[in-house]
Motif scaffolding. Structure first.
Motif, PDB file in Angstrom:
ATOM      1  N   ILE A  71       0.777  -1.196  -0.127  1.00 38.88           N
ATOM      2  CA  ILE A  71       0.018  -0.072   0.102  1.00 38.88           C
ATOM      3  C   ILE A  71       1.004   1.166  -0.022  1.00 38.88           C
ATOM      4  O   ILE A  71       0.620   2.188  -0.679  1.00 38.88           O
ATOM      5  CB  ILE A  71      -0.796  -0.132   1.036  1.00 38.88           C
ATOM      6  CG1 ILE A  71      -1.976  -1.339   0.855  1.00 38.88           C
ATOM      7  CG2 ILE A  71      -1.626   1.343   1.437  1.00 38.88           C
ATOM      8  CD1 ILE A  71      -2.799  -1.376   2.124  1.00 38.88           C
ATOM      9  N   ILE A  72       1.790   1.448   0.904  1.00 44.01           N
ATOM     10  CA  ILE A  72       2.622   2.490   0.869  1.00 44.01           C
ATOM     11  C   ILE A  72       3.423   2.605  -0.556  1.00 44.01           C
ATOM     12  O   ILE A  72       3.734   3.696  -0.956  1.00 44.01           O
ATOM     13  CB  ILE A  72       3.915   2.176   1.935  1.00 44.01           C
ATOM     14  CG1 ILE A  72       3.281   2.267   3.264  1.00 44.01           C
ATOM     15  CG2 ILE A  72       4.900   3.248   2.017  1.00 44.01           C
ATOM     16  CD1 ILE A  72       3.907   1.996   4.515  1.00 44.01           C
ATOM     17  N   LEU A  73       3.929   1.467  -0.822  1.00 45.38           N
ATOM     18  CA  LEU A  73       4.492   1.653  -2.230  1.00 45.38           C
ATOM     19  C   LEU A  73       3.802   2.131  -3.412  1.00 45.38           C
ATOM     20  O   LEU A  73       4.247   2.950  -4.250  1.00 45.38           O
ATOM     21  CB  LEU A  73       5.064   0.063  -2.736  1.00 45.38           C
ATOM     22  CG  LEU A  73       5.912   0.193  -4.115  1.00 45.38           C
ATOM     23  CD1 LEU A  73       7.315   0.859  -4.052  1.00 45.38           C
ATOM     24  CD2 LEU A  73       5.957  -1.530  -4.395  1.00 45.38           C
ATOM     25  N   LEU A  74       2.492   1.524  -3.403  1.00 43.22           N
ATOM     26  CA  LEU A  74       1.614   2.105  -4.452  1.00 43.22           C
ATOM     27  C   LEU A  74       1.352   3.620  -4.526  1.00 43.22           C
ATOM     28  O   LEU A  74       1.076   4.272  -5.358  1.00 43.22           O
ATOM     29  CB  LEU A  74       0.476   1.252  -4.400  1.00 43.22           C
ATOM     30  CG  LEU A  74       0.268  -0.172  -5.020  1.00 43.22           C
ATOM     31  CD1 LEU A  74      -0.904  -0.852  -4.334  1.00 43.22           C
ATOM     32  CD2 LEU A  74       0.633  -0.284  -6.383  1.00 43.22           C
ATOM     33  N   ILE A  75       1.467   4.014  -3.126  1.00 43.14           N
ATOM     34  CA  ILE A  75       0.869   5.361  -2.875  1.00 43.14           C
ATOM     35  C   ILE A  75       2.168   6.379  -3.293  1.00 43.14           C
ATOM     36  O   ILE A  75       2.171   7.402  -3.919  1.00 43.14           O
ATOM     37  CB  ILE A  75       0.710   5.833  -1.372  1.00 43.14           C
ATOM     38  CG1 ILE A  75      -0.636   5.272  -1.150  1.00 43.14           C
ATOM     39  CG2 ILE A  75       0.724   7.037  -1.073  1.00 43.14           C
ATOM     40  CD1 ILE A  75      -0.952   5.046   0.442  1.00 43.14           C
ATOM     41  N   VAL A  76       3.272   5.895  -3.144  1.00 45.20           N
ATOM     42  CA  VAL A  76       4.694   6.523  -3.428  1.00 45.20           C
ATOM     43  C   VAL A  76       4.757   6.576  -4.829  1.00 45.20           C
ATOM     44  O   VAL A  76       5.303   7.736  -5.269  1.00 45.20           O
ATOM     45  CB  VAL A  76       5.999   5.792  -2.620  1.00 45.20           C
ATOM     46  CG1 VAL A  76       7.264   6.178  -3.171  1.00 45.20           C
ATOM     47  CG2 VAL A  76       5.716   5.857  -1.071  1.00 45.20           C
ATOM     48  N   VAL A  77       4.571   5.509  -5.457  1.00 44.55           N
ATOM     49  CA  VAL A  77       4.898   5.497  -7.208  1.00 44.55           C
ATOM     50  C   VAL A  77       3.867   6.258  -7.766  1.00 44.55           C
ATOM     51  O   VAL A  77       3.865   6.334  -9.054  1.00 44.55           O
ATOM     52  CB  VAL A  77       4.941   4.179  -7.718  1.00 44.55           C
ATOM     53  CG1 VAL A  77       6.313   3.329  -6.814  1.00 44.55           C
ATOM     54  CG2 VAL A  77       3.627   3.183  -7.330  1.00 44.55           C
ATOM     55  N   PHE A  78       2.579   6.466  -7.123  1.00 39.01           N
ATOM     56  CA  PHE A  78       1.386   7.253  -7.751  1.00 39.01           C
ATOM     57  C   PHE A  78       1.786   8.530  -8.675  1.00 39.01           C
ATOM     58  O   PHE A  78       1.320   8.511  -9.993  1.00 39.01           O
ATOM     59  CB  PHE A  78       0.426   7.614  -7.042  1.00 39.01           C
ATOM     60  CG  PHE A  78      -1.073   7.840  -7.535  1.00 39.01           C
ATOM     61  CD1 PHE A  78      -1.940   6.875  -8.117  1.00 39.01           C
ATOM     62  CD2 PHE A  78      -1.314   9.458  -7.618  1.00 39.01           C
ATOM     63  CE1 PHE A  78      -2.946   7.428  -8.614  1.00 39.01           C
ATOM     64  CE2 PHE A  78      -2.338   9.660  -8.022  1.00 39.01           C
ATOM     65  CZ  PHE A  78      -3.318   8.818  -8.759  1.00 39.01           C
ATOM     66  N   PRO A  79       2.683   9.406  -8.201  1.00 35.21           N
ATOM     67  CA  PRO A  79       3.255  10.388  -9.072  1.00 35.21           C
ATOM     68  C   PRO A  79       3.858  10.022 -10.464  1.00 35.21           C
ATOM     69  O   PRO A  79       3.457  10.694 -11.275  1.00 35.21           O
ATOM     70  CB  PRO A  79       4.422  10.986  -8.241  1.00 35.21           C
ATOM     71  CG  PRO A  79       3.814  10.712  -6.985  1.00 35.21           C
ATOM     72  CD  PRO A  79       3.420   9.528  -6.775  1.00 35.21           C
ATOM     73  N   ALA A  80       4.280   8.997 -10.600  1.00 33.05           N
ATOM     74  CA  ALA A  80       4.850   8.346 -11.748  1.00 33.05           C
ATOM     75  C   ALA A  80       3.695   8.048 -12.822  1.00 33.05           C
ATOM     76  O   ALA A  80       3.951   8.427 -13.919  1.00 33.05           O
ATOM     77  CB  ALA A  80       5.746   7.084 -11.557  1.00 33.05           C
ATOM     78  N   ASN A  81       2.542   7.584 -12.282  1.00 32.34           N
ATOM     79  CA  ASN A  81       1.371   7.175 -13.127  1.00 32.34           C
ATOM     80  C   ASN A  81       0.857   8.803 -13.480  1.00 32.34           C
ATOM     81  O   ASN A  81       0.259   8.876 -14.871  1.00 32.34           O
ATOM     82  CB  ASN A  81       0.387   6.429 -12.372  1.00 32.34           C
ATOM     83  CG  ASN A  81       1.059   4.934 -11.991  1.00 32.34           C
ATOM     84  OD1 ASN A  81       1.851   4.495 -12.718  1.00 32.34           O
ATOM     85  ND2 ASN A  81       0.415   4.567 -10.947  1.00 32.34           N
ATOM     86  N   VAL A  82       0.596   9.541 -12.757  1.00 27.88           N
ATOM     87  CA  VAL A  82       0.207  10.831 -12.977  1.00 27.88           C
ATOM     88  C   VAL A  82       1.269  11.614 -14.123  1.00 27.88           C
ATOM     89  O   VAL A  82       0.639  12.179 -14.934  1.00 27.88           O
ATOM     90  CB  VAL A  82       0.001  11.960 -11.725  1.00 27.88           C
ATOM     91  CG1 VAL A  82      -0.356  13.327 -12.234  1.00 27.88           C
ATOM     92  CG2 VAL A  82      -1.129  11.199 -11.084  1.00 27.88           C
ATOM     93  N   TYR A  83       2.529  11.375 -14.006  1.00 27.53           N
ATOM     94  CA  TYR A  83       3.546  11.970 -14.985  1.00 27.53           C
ATOM     95  C   TYR A  83       3.408  11.353 -16.299  1.00 27.53           C
ATOM     96  O   TYR A  83       3.452  11.938 -17.257  1.00 27.53           O
ATOM     97  CB  TYR A  83       4.810  11.780 -14.284  1.00 27.53           C
ATOM     98  CG  TYR A  83       5.717  12.418 -15.084  1.00 27.53           C
ATOM     99  CD1 TYR A  83       6.016  13.650 -15.239  1.00 27.53           C
ATOM    100  CD2 TYR A  83       6.819  11.615 -15.562  1.00 27.53           C
ATOM    101  CE1 TYR A  83       6.983  14.377 -15.993  1.00 27.53           C
ATOM    102  CE2 TYR A  83       8.123  12.170 -16.480  1.00 27.53           C
ATOM    103  CZ  TYR A  83       8.063  13.634 -16.639  1.00 27.53           C
ATOM    104  OH  TYR A  83       8.853  14.244 -17.265  1.00 27.53           O
ATOM    105  N   MET A  84       3.324   9.941 -16.219  1.00 26.34           N
ATOM    106  CA  MET A  84       2.869   9.627 -17.599  1.00 26.34           C
ATOM    107  C   MET A  84       1.805   9.965 -18.332  1.00 26.34           C
ATOM    108  O   MET A  84       1.697  10.123 -19.473  1.00 26.34           O
ATOM    109  CB  MET A  84       2.696   7.745 -17.288  1.00 26.34           C
ATOM    110  CG  MET A  84       3.957   7.302 -17.068  1.00 26.34           C
ATOM    111  SD  MET A  84       3.733   5.383 -16.967  1.00 26.34           S
ATOM    112  CE  MET A  84       3.608   4.942 -18.605  1.00 26.34           C
ATOM    113  N   LEU A  85       0.651  10.140 -17.522  1.00 27.19           N
ATOM    114  CA  LEU A  85      -0.402  10.948 -18.049  1.00 27.19           C
ATOM    115  C   LEU A  85      -0.288  12.241 -18.665  1.00 27.19           C
ATOM    116  O   LEU A  85      -0.878  12.451 -19.688  1.00 27.19           O
ATOM    117  CB  LEU A  85      -1.680  10.808 -17.085  1.00 27.19           C
ATOM    118  CG  LEU A  85      -3.048  11.511 -17.520  1.00 27.19           C
ATOM    119  CD1 LEU A  85      -3.526  10.495 -18.542  1.00 27.19           C
ATOM    120  CD2 LEU A  85      -3.904  11.443 -16.113  1.00 27.19           C
ATOM    121  N   THR A  86       0.500  13.055 -17.893  1.00 31.25           N
ATOM    122  CA  THR A  86       0.591  14.495 -18.273  1.00 31.25           C
ATOM    123  C   THR A  86       1.703  14.944 -19.210  1.00 31.25           C
ATOM    124  O   THR A  86       2.016  15.884 -19.761  1.00 31.25           O
ATOM    125  CB  THR A  86       0.483  15.281 -16.994  1.00 31.25           C
ATOM    126  OG1 THR A  86       1.899  14.843 -16.226  1.00 31.25           O
ATOM    127  CG2 THR A  86      -0.600  15.085 -16.047  1.00 31.25           C
TER     128      THR A  86
END
Length: 117
Positions: A71-86
């Protein structure tokens, strides 16, 4: 070990994802937002974390700790998913709808891990 089949699936998912960080590190470096330093180190660290957490899932005494770590890891890597989108370059020509769908998928993965706490 007599674990539920879906726990084996989850463990395999994270172990394979972690190994992939070492197979194609440049792909993962590309999706880390520029504000984060030491991209290569972050890729290695997150890859190790995924493998270790995936293995931990397979040991009943460690499953809850692994789930919290995931859960912590998924929260921490979330910015990478947003960055991929933007960022077109970070998105690697993946269709926009898939990049959008990945965001709530993170929530589903968090929920899946939550089930083991």
């Amino acid at each position: 070990m007599n674990l539920p089949w879906h726990l084996y699936v989850m463990a395999l998912l994270y172990i394979l994802a972690g190994i992939n960080h070492f197979r194609v590190p440049k792909m993962y470096e590309r999706i880390i937002p520029p504000a984060f330093p030491a991209r290569r180190a972050l890729v290695i660290l997150s890859g190790v974390a995924e493998v270790v957490l995936g293995v931990m899932l397979l040991f009943p005494a460690l499953t809850k700790w692994a789930a919290v770590g995931i859960i912590i890891l998924l929260i921490v890597v979330f910015p990478a998913n947003v960055y991929m989108l933007t960022n077109t370059k970070a998105g690697m020509k993946i269709p926009k709808w898939i990049l959008v769908a990945r965001l709530p998928l993170q929530l589903a993965l968090i929920y899946w891990a939550w089930l083991y706490i």
